[in-house]
Design a protein around this motif. Sequence first.
Motif, PDB file in Angstrom:
ATOM      1  N   PRO A  63       0.797  -1.206  -0.068  1.00 16.96           N
ATOM      2  CA  PRO A  63       0.035   0.105  -0.052  1.00 16.96           C
ATOM      3  C   PRO A  63       0.922   1.337  -0.018  1.00 16.96           C
ATOM      4  CG  PRO A  63       0.082  -0.992   2.224  1.00 16.96           C
ATOM      5  CD  PRO A  63       0.692  -2.002   1.185  1.00 16.96           C
ATOM      6  N   THR A  64       0.135   2.429  -0.550  1.00 15.38           N
ATOM      7  CA  THR A  64       0.867   3.832  -0.476  1.00 15.38           C
ATOM      8  C   THR A  64       1.049   3.924   1.146  1.00 15.38           C
ATOM      9  OG1 THR A  64      -0.355   4.323  -2.479  1.00 15.38           O
ATOM     10  CG2 THR A  64       0.407   5.953  -1.167  1.00 15.38           C
ATOM     11  N   PRO A  65       2.298   4.635   1.489  1.00 11.38           N
ATOM     12  CA  PRO A  65       2.658   4.731   2.974  1.00 11.38           C
ATOM     13  C   PRO A  65       1.512   5.614   3.319  1.00 11.38           C
ATOM     14  CG  PRO A  65       4.419   5.032   1.659  1.00 11.38           C
ATOM     15  CD  PRO A  65       3.491   4.743   0.666  1.00 11.38           C
ATOM     16  N   ASP A  66       1.027   5.667   4.791  1.00 11.32           N
ATOM     17  CA  ASP A  66       0.017   6.379   5.403  1.00 11.32           C
ATOM     18  C   ASP A  66       0.199   7.991   4.854  1.00 11.32           C
ATOM     19  OD1 ASP A  66      -1.003   4.213   6.093  1.00 11.32           O
ATOM     20  OD2 ASP A  66      -0.397   4.589   8.151  1.00 11.32           O
ATOM     21  N   GLU A  67       1.495   8.320   5.315  1.00  8.95           N
ATOM     22  CA  GLU A  67       1.594   9.908   5.160  1.00  8.95           C
ATOM     23  C   GLU A  67       1.486  10.231   3.625  1.00  8.95           C
ATOM     24  OE1 GLU A  67       5.337  12.507   6.226  1.00  8.95           O
ATOM     25  OE2 GLU A  67       5.220  10.696   7.493  1.00  8.95           O
ATOM     26  N   ALA A  68       1.890   9.593   2.701  1.00 15.82           N
ATOM     27  CA  ALA A  68       1.676   9.916   1.471  1.00 15.82           C
ATOM     28  C   ALA A  68       0.228   9.808   0.865  1.00 15.82           C
ATOM     29  CB  ALA A  68       2.314   8.907   0.384  1.00 15.82           C
ATOM     30  N   ARG A  69      -0.467   8.733   1.528  1.00 13.10           N
ATOM     31  CA  ARG A  69      -1.965   8.824   1.133  1.00 13.10           C
ATOM     32  C   ARG A  69      -2.648  10.011   1.891  1.00 13.10           C
ATOM     33  NH1 ARG A  69      -3.057   4.363   3.530  1.00 13.10           N
ATOM     34  NH2 ARG A  69      -4.066   5.129   5.531  1.00 13.10           N
TER      35      ARG A  69
END
Length: 367
Positions: A21-27
């Motif tokens: 998954p896309t990292p939390d911060e980037a999402r």
Amino acid sequence: MVSSVVDPGLSLRFPATPTTPTPDEARASLLVDPGFGRVFSDHMTVASWTAERGWHDDGVRGLEPMTLHPAAAVLHYAQEIFEGLKAYRQPDGSVALFRPDRNAARFEHSARRLSLPVLPASAFVTAVTELVRLDAAWVPDPPATLYLRPFMVATEAFLGVRAADEARFGVLASPAGPYFSGREVGVTLWIDPELSRAAPGGTGDAKCGGNYAAGLAAQGVAREHACDQVLFLDAVEHRWLEESGTMNVLLVTAAGELVTPPLGTILDGVTRRSVLELAAGHGLRPVERPVSVDELREGARSGAITEVFAAGTAAVISPIVRFREPGGEFTVGDGTPGPRTLALRSELVDVQFGRAADPRGWRVPVG
Ligand code: COI
């Protein structure tokens, strides 16, 4: 028209193969101001169909480019359909869809009209639900939503003109803010005097890419006249209101009606249907009947038409406050969004976001 007797799709389960998954911060930063249709979640739903095997190879996988043979039928003869629906973040953090059965029914209707294979309604809803379940972290907080785009394209490499024997189905998920930046102040529509979207017997009531491609020229003219969208008139007399580029059109009259053009050459919009069903609760009588551009112009001038709005999944309910046409322009009401429009919109979005009771069972939780 195609109907597969091999695997009609009732067994499709769309098993998940999660990707990194896309990292939390980037999402989180992508969700701050996603705009419309530019940001995509980590996964997509897929399924393939051939006349020989029916539906197969279903799943939810990492989002990736599709490879197509350059002779694929969709690239030459536009054998393509799509849908638009949304996932809504609920007050308790869960996620719900809104009337996905309606989109499934329309997708089936569109498939038959474009000679594509039918995907059973239950498989359509499962396809959407499994994607939202896996990418639930991509559902933004209100008022933004996760816009879902099911589609089907004819993939057979063959240059003869006939219904293709191969097709692919997919669902994309795209976090989305408002479709119109100006929707709080109301939008302006260009009444196009000659370019039509659909003709009787054509594909106007199917959600196929070709209808939208055919509408782009009129949308360009609308932009040249500083309008947000085009209002299409009928193809025969260029006199009767049809729909706007991406939405149905509804009018509130001083006589207490909620009037909208009848089905036939326009899309059977889920938001259109929903507001017609909500109308009575707002003291409005829903009426589906032809409306001429003369009635619109004169009614707006005399006050017989008090409000006009557009309804669509992407646009939700957008007040229409002004019309432009070759001879000039006219304003609806005092040129600001009307009270019935805003009340209908509040009720609808409160149901969608789980802030109001749902007596009609329109919300479908994504478990
Ligand atoms: C929708 O409202 O889902 C639509 O299909 C409009 C879209 C073409 C932007």
